[in-house]
Scaffold this motif. Structure first.
Motif, PDB file in Angstrom:
ATOM      1  N   PRO A  35       1.714 -42.274 -13.843  1.00 12.85           N
ATOM      2  CA  PRO A  35       3.219 -41.048 -14.783  1.00 12.85           C
ATOM      3  C   PRO A  35       3.500 -41.788 -16.161  1.00 12.85           C
ATOM      4  N   ASP A  36       2.751 -42.540 -15.986  1.00 10.85           N
ATOM      5  CA  ASP A  36       2.623 -43.069 -18.383  1.00 10.85           C
ATOM      6  C   ASP A  36       1.984 -41.846 -18.415  1.00 10.85           C
ATOM      7  N   TRP A  37       1.091 -40.753 -18.443  1.00 15.28           N
ATOM      8  CA  TRP A  37       0.282 -40.114 -19.484  1.00 15.28           C
ATOM      9  C   TRP A  37       1.200 -38.970 -18.772  1.00 15.28           C
ATOM     10  N   PHE A  38       2.368 -38.669 -17.967  1.00 20.74           N
ATOM     11  CA  PHE A  38       2.961 -37.327 -17.786  1.00 20.74           C
ATOM     12  C   PHE A  38       2.822 -36.578 -18.568  1.00 20.74           C
ATOM     13  N   LYS A  39       3.749 -36.587 -19.466  1.00 26.10           N
ATOM     14  CA  LYS A  39       3.751 -35.694 -20.616  1.00 26.10           C
ATOM     15  C   LYS A  39       2.432 -35.479 -21.512  1.00 26.10           C
ATOM     16  N   VAL A  88       1.739 -33.871 -10.073  1.00 22.04           N
ATOM     17  CA  VAL A  88       1.892 -34.796  -9.443  1.00 22.04           C
ATOM     18  C   VAL A  88       1.077 -34.391  -7.942  1.00 22.04           C
ATOM     19  N   TYR A  89       0.729 -33.983  -7.735  1.00 21.58           N
ATOM     20  CA  TYR A  89      -0.667 -34.209  -6.656  1.00 21.58           C
ATOM     21  C   TYR A  89      -1.699 -34.756  -6.239  1.00 21.58           C
ATOM     22  N   GLU A 141      -1.288 -37.299  -8.356  1.00 24.97           N
ATOM     23  CA  GLU A 141      -1.325 -38.728  -8.617  1.00 24.97           C
ATOM     24  C   GLU A 141      -1.981 -39.389  -9.289  1.00 24.97           C
ATOM     25  N   LYS A 196       3.365 -29.580 -11.333  1.00 24.65           N
ATOM     26  CA  LYS A 196       3.914 -30.213  -9.976  1.00 24.65           C
ATOM     27  C   LYS A 196       1.981 -30.990  -9.597  1.00 24.65           C
TER      28      LYS A 196
END
Lengths: 350, 325
Positions: free
Chosen positions: A321-325, A315-316, A318, A312
């Motif tokens: 998101p492409d690098w999320f994993k 996400v906070y 910001e 989370k």
């Protein structure tokens, strides 16, 4: 033995009776590394994500952690007992499917379905335990088999019975509101919305800690995981202990499954695949050894908390998101490395 | 203890509301299909890129099965989300020498050879859902589906119409080309700012918590667009917990989306009518075998996007409940 003992006046005292300072005792706890890791992750996101420290955010992070944590507790106990359960992720989905479909198809009060689901889920846990102890095959193989069978059953039976791959809604059926209150309600404490799963999670951690540290069964778990043959030689019922541990996993899968059902009221039959690894990761970050015999329930909770904060926090913050994993993986790896490093330091100064 | 409670409630513990009884009553009113033609019993096979237990593909199948009953077709279905396995499934149906083939081209490059082999073997091929741009080049008769970018553009326009300023696009499968195209389409036409959020689609509590976190992090977000019907409900709950005022909109339909539209918890849904994709594919193959008909002159036949709002919801609820919308 005397050659390795300290050369001062403690010479004649058995090393097991040596008094250790409270600090050293604290440092020797299995969850210490993960506490430091959790603090590091917490501080990191507090700095990079300004909305992370808000009270409402804490509620969300705790919820995310609790849904992992509820299952990480029995999985940690099982790992301390030296075994794996790869079917734990889909078992949660199976459990939710059984209560939903039984209630719906029988047009029964929802609580009847919930009860039937408990029996079915425990039976699957017992199946894992019995297969393991009877065949003496590795738990990896046994539960991999169960995992695949359950994945197929979840899809096949749901399609056969409901005609579609998700269950029908049971929100308009009797007993739903009271079951929702128990498994998926929400309380507001000081302006923060807290999900009831957080209470279930804390409760399970407390019970598991008590079992591990204060009961005979707890001793058996450590003994069985440390060395099954040695444990059997001193009279520990190895088979019963292992079956008991699988029943524990099943019971918690039932709680998670009911939460899934009553918070979304419709269950997708393909869900849950891959979650078993997340539970194991949480237990490992929390200090459980993959080889068994060492770990704690509180550690699994901290592991789940780190997982919740990381997933989370990204996400906070910001971030793109492409690098999320990638971020998720890197954070987990760092936390585990820190954990291992601290444990090594502690063991070196013992 | 629970077992005791079960005995106490006994078998009389029936629910007087909802459940299968209510569904049976609904179903009794629905018509059952029967073959309407006496053409030979041809065998058509469908191979899709669906993962296990995907609600969307379930609706495509029920459309195909309905058309198969009507057209006296023996309908076979197989799926795999791995491109290589999907190609192997096509090969095995070609080896079986089926009378018609329906395939999806989510990963066209991997599918190219297999589709060519089918065409070379004289099997008519129709592509559905994804792959409109390559369908003709691969030798398929026609393509039936929605252009994902066009669907996204429709959503962007609808968001503008609703005067939204900052929207969130929730992708539940990282690396899915169709998902990227949808969000890309929204971005193209939407006047405000659009952000992407990737969530783990196989873990519903995590989906909810992620959307919750995003809404807390950015209170300026006034619209959330989910790319699949089951995720709309998770977004609604996330919105409640986060105390956000964002409007929740979604791609695709299910009974919960229909009731959500009716009660106003959802703004609108964009439907690509998956039932139509399955139904038309089988029906057009039958028409080709029977009469050498080709619809659309080989150009893609679009099944969407259709924007569904509160006004349509009441009529659609019944159809979503029986799994055909």
């Amino acid at each position: 033995m005397s050659s390795t003992a300290p050369a001062d006046d403690l010479d004649h005292v058995d090393e097991r009776l040596l008094r250790t300072s409270p600090l050293k005792k604290l440092l020797a706890r299995p969850e210490l590394g993960s506490v430091v890791g959790a603090l590091a992750v917490f501080l990191f996101f507090s700095v990079v994500a300004d909305s992370f420290l808000r009270a409402s955010s804490l509620g969300t992070v705790l919820y995310a952690a609790s849904t992992i944590g509820i299952m990480a507790v029995p999985v940690a106990l099982l790992m301390i007992g030296g075994e794996f359960d790869l079917s734990a992720g889909v078992l949660v989905t199976s459990s939710a499917l059984v209560s939903s479909m039984f209630s719906y198809q029988m047009t029964a009060n929802v609580w009847v379905g919930v009860g039937v689901s408990l029996l079915v889920t425990l039976a699957i846990g017992a199946f894992n335990g019995f297969m393991l102890t009877r065949t003496e095959l590795p738990s990896f193989i046994i539960t991999l088999g169960t995992f695949l069978m359950l994945t197929g059953l979840n899809l096949g039976l749901t399609k056969l019975i409901s005609g579609t791959v998700s269950t029908k809604t049971i929100a308009d059926m009797e007993g739903f509101p009271s079951a929702k209150a128990l498994f998926a309600s929400q309380v507001t404490v000081g302006g923060v919305d807290l999900k009831v799963t957080i209470l279930w999670w804390f409760g399970l951690v407390a019970v598991a800690t008590w079992i591990l540290l204060r009961t005979r069964f707890g001793n058996w778990i450590f003994a069985v995981g440390g060395g099954a043959d040695a444990a059997r030689a001193v009279g520990v019922p190895v088979h019963r202990t292992k079956i008991g541990l699988y029943l524990g996993v099943a019971f918690c899968a039932w709680i998670s499954g009911q939460h899934l059902l009553f918070s979304f009221d419709v269950v997708q039959s393909g869900e849950g695949v891959g979650n078993e690894l997340i539970y194991i990761i949480a237990a490992v970050i929390g200090g459980c050894l993959i080889t068994g015999g060492y770990g704690s329930a509180i550690g699994s909770a901290i592991g789940a908390f780190i997982f919740g904060m990381t997933s989370k926090g990204i996400v906070y913050a910001e971030w793109n998101p492409d690098w999320f994993k990638f971020f998720l993986g890197a954070m987990l790896l760092l936390a585990t490395l820190l954990n291992a490093w601290i444990r090594k330091r502690v063991e070196a100064t013992k | 203890m629970l077992a005791a409670a079960l005995f106490a409630t006994g078998l009389t513990a029936c629910s007087s509301t909802g459940g299968k009884r209510a569904e049976d009553a609904r179903k009794a009113a629905a018509a059952q299909g029967r073959a309407a033609v006496n053409t030979p019993r041809w065998t058509f096979a469908m191979v899709t890129h669906s993962g296990d237990g995907d609600t969307f593909w379930d609706i495509v199948q029920s459309g195909a099965k309905q058309a198969a009953v009507k057209d006296n077709i023996n309908f076979l279905y197989a799926h795999s989300d791995e491109a290589q396995q999907q190609a192997q499934l096509i090969d095995s149906y070609v080896a079986k020498n089926v009378d018609g083939l329906i395939v999806t081209l989510a990963k066209p490059d991997a599918m190219k050879e297999a589709v060519h082999r089918a065409v070379k073997a004289g099997i008519p091929v129709i592509t559905v859902n994804s792959g409109s741009e390559v369908s003709q080049a691969f030798g398929a008769l026609t393509h039936i589906g929605q252009d994902e970018t066009v669907a996204g553009e429709a959503v962007g326009e609808e968001l503008d119409k609703r005067a939204k300023k900052k929207a969130l696009c929730v992708l539940h499968e990282q690396g899915n080309v169709g998902h990227e195209q949808r969000c890309g389409g929204v971005k193209k036409t939407f006047g405000g700012e659009l952000q992407n959020l990737y969530v783990d689609g196989t873990n519903m509590p995590d989906v909810q918590a992620s959307i919750e976190a995003k809404l807390q992090a950015d209170p300026a977000i006034d619209a959330v667009v989910t790319l699949g019907a089951p995720f709309a409900d998770a977004a609604v709950q996330a919105k409640k917990t986060a105390g956000s005022k964002a409007e929740i909109d979604t791609f695709d339909l299910n009974p919960k989306v229909a009731t959500g539209l009716q009660s106003g918890t959802l703004g609108f849904a964009v439907d690509q009518q998956p039932y139509l994709q399955g139904y038309e594919a089988v029906d057009l193959l039958w028409l080709y075998r029977y009469n050498a008909d080709v619809l659309g002159g080989g150009k893609p036949v679009l099944t969407g996007p259709q924007i569904v709002t509160k006004d349509d919801a009441a009529a659609l609820l019944e159809y979503t409940e029986r799994g055909t919308r």
